[in-house]
Design an enzyme around this catalytic site. Structure first.
Site, PDB file in Angstrom:
ATOM      1  N   GLY A  10       0.838  -1.200   0.000  1.00 17.97           N
ATOM      2  CA  GLY A  10       0.000   0.000   0.000  1.00 17.97           C
ATOM      3  C   GLY A  10       0.874   1.251   0.000  1.00 17.97           C
ATOM      4  O   GLY A  10       1.918   1.274   0.639  1.00 17.97           O
ATOM      5  N   ARG A  71       0.720  -4.969  -5.050  1.00 15.97           N
ATOM      6  CA  ARG A  71       0.891  -6.005  -4.033  1.00 15.97           C
ATOM      7  C   ARG A  71       1.383  -7.308  -4.680  1.00 15.97           C
ATOM      8  O   ARG A  71       1.105  -8.392  -4.211  1.00 15.97           O
ATOM      9  CB  ARG A  71      -0.419  -6.233  -3.281  1.00 15.97           C
ATOM     10  N   ASP A 102       5.677  -5.431   5.612  1.00 16.45           N
ATOM     11  CA  ASP A 102       6.086  -6.800   5.920  1.00 16.45           C
ATOM     12  C   ASP A 102       6.105  -7.701   4.677  1.00 16.45           C
ATOM     13  O   ASP A 102       7.028  -8.487   4.493  1.00 16.45           O
ATOM     14  CB  ASP A 102       5.128  -7.376   6.975  1.00 16.45           C
ATOM     15  N   THR A 124       4.887   1.619   6.419  1.00 17.53           N
ATOM     16  CA  THR A 124       3.494   1.203   6.529  1.00 17.53           C
ATOM     17  C   THR A 124       2.778   2.166   7.456  1.00 17.53           C
ATOM     18  O   THR A 124       3.323   2.530   8.513  1.00 17.53           O
ATOM     19  CB  THR A 124       3.299  -0.230   7.063  1.00 17.53           C
ATOM     20  N   ASP A 126       0.392   1.299   9.078  1.00 22.30           N
ATOM     21  CA  ASP A 126      -0.109   0.462  10.187  1.00 22.30           C
ATOM     22  C   ASP A 126       0.846   0.450  11.390  1.00 22.30           C
ATOM     23  O   ASP A 126       0.434   0.126  12.498  1.00 22.30           O
ATOM     24  CB  ASP A 126      -0.318  -0.979   9.719  1.00 22.30           C
ATOM     25  N   ASP A 128       3.089  -1.662  12.160  1.00 25.26           N
ATOM     26  CA  ASP A 128       3.082  -2.977  12.806  1.00 25.26           C
ATOM     27  C   ASP A 128       4.367  -3.775  12.574  1.00 25.26           C
ATOM     28  O   ASP A 128       4.397  -4.987  12.754  1.00 25.26           O
ATOM     29  CB  ASP A 128       1.853  -3.783  12.325  1.00 25.26           C
ATOM     30  N   ARG A 170      -4.990  -3.068   9.814  1.00 22.78           N
ATOM     31  CA  ARG A 170      -4.968  -4.535   9.764  1.00 22.78           C
ATOM     32  C   ARG A 170      -5.134  -5.141  11.153  1.00 22.78           C
ATOM     33  O   ARG A 170      -6.046  -4.806  11.840  1.00 22.78           O
ATOM     34  CB  ARG A 170      -3.673  -5.036   9.105  1.00 22.78           C
TER      35      ARG A 170
HETATM   36  O1  F6P Z   1      -1.399  -2.083   5.177  1.00 23.93           O
HETATM   37  C1  F6P Z   1      -1.818  -0.801   4.890  1.00 23.93           C
HETATM   38  C2  F6P Z   1      -3.299  -0.748   4.681  1.00 23.93           C
HETATM   39  O2  F6P Z   1      -3.615   0.603   4.457  1.00 23.93           O
HETATM   40  C3  F6P Z   1      -4.137  -1.347   5.804  1.00 23.93           C
HETATM   41  O3  F6P Z   1      -4.243  -0.483   6.891  1.00 23.93           O
HETATM   42  C4  F6P Z   1      -5.415  -1.642   5.076  1.00 23.93           C
HETATM   43  O4  F6P Z   1      -6.119  -2.712   5.664  1.00 23.93           O
HETATM   44  C5  F6P Z   1      -4.966  -2.026   3.713  1.00 23.93           C
HETATM   45  O5  F6P Z   1      -3.683  -1.464   3.529  1.00 23.93           O
HETATM   46  C6  F6P Z   1      -5.854  -1.605   2.596  1.00 23.93           C
HETATM   47  O6  F6P Z   1      -5.397  -2.186   1.445  1.00 23.93           O
HETATM   48  P1  F6P Z   1      -5.819  -1.780  -0.032  1.00 23.93           P
HETATM   49  O7  F6P Z   1      -5.070  -0.539  -0.373  1.00 23.93           O
HETATM   50  O8  F6P Z   1      -5.383  -2.935  -0.844  1.00 23.93           O
HETATM   51  O9  F6P Z   1      -7.291  -1.547  -0.039  1.00 23.93           O
END
Ligand code: F6P
Length: 342
Positions: A10, A71, A102, A124, A126, A128, A170
């Site tokens: 992301g 991704r 990660d 990230t 997140d 995490d 997440r």
């Molecule tokens: O890992 C980063 C993140 O923004 C998370 O917080 C969220 O769940 C996810 O990516 C959303 O993913 P996408 O951009 O594929 O919708």
């Protein structure tokens, strides 16, 4: 040296600061940088172009990533690994810098084990990743969440409503915790310490009795409501790293809280707004420092490492130690969750 640079997973604010700084640092050493489009996808397809200082002028303050991202998992098939190796040879890349979370750094680790000279930069929203104190994008996202919650306060209070804001992150509660504290949420729900529906409704009722007719709830998307017991997913399909797309817990809470308290309840999903727009000053500076550090690792041929923030220092840590260890909110933070509740 010829260095390939990619961003995976992301996007987040601050990635362009890493890119601009890496190009600047490389130029100081007389190295050439090549931008790889759309994460590992571009490495597999050979979408690789020179990246000069002029190409990155002033991008440090722009959100997203000028290289694009995906991704794509490059080690999911042997065919893709073969293409990666071919393109590294074809474009005569002496080193790769991968900027990601990660999944991206996990794939970098696997490529390193197969002989690819690679270094990593953690990012990230997140937050995490256990190896780094903070990752790029996190504090900008916290700012955005805090601002959103402040705005929800005024409308919730005017209408005497409960408003629930669903927050990214997440399986970790960092964004909901820090955003919830900075934005004054009365109830903060994180995966590490969920509350039952009964407990949530009790708090709302107590506030009512005290004449506080509105409540702001910050809920992390990865919260399992004990009475329901399952993660709420927005879509059933999984990405190339096996993750489902989370989303929907706020809507579920909206229904249940309305049913149990009779209050007027609304929910909003903050979603990708949390990842968009310009990085704040903290993420710009962190991005610049990490961009420099990553090129320095390449110069020292310290492959298989990532540049991470520890305290106020940027230090090298083995990729194998950076990945696969999700950092959850530890118990000592739980006390803060109630700061605006009581
Ligand atoms: O890992 C980063 C993140 O923004 C998370 O917080 C969220 O769940 C996810 O990516 C959303 O993913 P996408 O951009 O594929 O919708």
């Amino acid at each position: 040296m010829r260095i390939g640079l990619l961003t995976g997973g992301g996007d987040c604010p601050g990635l362009n600061a890493v890119i601009q700084a890496a190009v600047a640092r490389a130029a100081q050493y007389g190295f050439e940088v090549f931008g790889i489009k759309n994460g590992y996808e571009g490495l597999i397809k050979g979408e690789i172009e020179p990246l000069k200082k002029d190409d990155v002028e002033g991008i440090y303050e722009i959100g997203g990533t000028m290289l694009g991202t995906s991704r794509k998992n490059p080690v999911k098939s042997e065919e893709d690994v073969r293409k990666v190796m071919e393109n590294i040879k074809k474009f005569q890349l002496d080193a790769l810098i991968t900027i990601g979370g990660d999944d991206t750094l996990g794939a970098a680790e696997k490529l390193y084990e197969r002989g690819v000279p690679i270094v990593g930069v953690p990012k990230t929203i997140d937050n995490d990743l256990s190896a780094t104190d903070y990752s790029i994008g996190f504090w900008t996202a916290v700012d955005i969440i805090a601002d959103a919650l402040s705005r929800l306060h005024t409308t919730a209070r005017s209408h005497r409503r409960v408003i629930i804001a669903e927050i990214f992150g997440r399986y970790a509660g960092w964004l909901a915790l820090m955003g919830g504290l900075a934005g004054g949420a009365h109830i903060i729900l994180i995966p590490e310490r969920p509350l039952t529906l009964d407990q949530i409704c009790e708090i709302i009722k107590k506030r009512e009795e005290e004449g506080k007719h509105y409540t702001i709830i910050a809920v992390a998307e990865g919260v399992k409501i004990p009475e329901i017991g399952e993660l709420v997913a927005a879509a059933a399909e999984r990405d190339e790293y096996g993750h489902v797309r989370l989303g929907g817990v706020a809507k579920l809470l909206e229904r249940e809280i309305k049913k149990r308290t009779g209050k007027d309840v609304r929910s909003v999903i903050l979603g990708h707004i949390q990842r968009g727009g310009p990085p704040n000053a903290y993420d710009r500076v962190l991005g610049i420092r990490l961009g420099y550090a990553a090129v320095d690792l390449v110069k020292e041929k310290k492959f298989g490492y990532a540049a991470v923030l520890r305290g106020t220092e940027i230090v090298p840590v083995k990729l194998s130690e950076v990945v696969g260890q999700m950092r959850k909110v530890p118990e000592e933070f739980f006390d803060y969750l109630g700061v605006f509740t009581d």
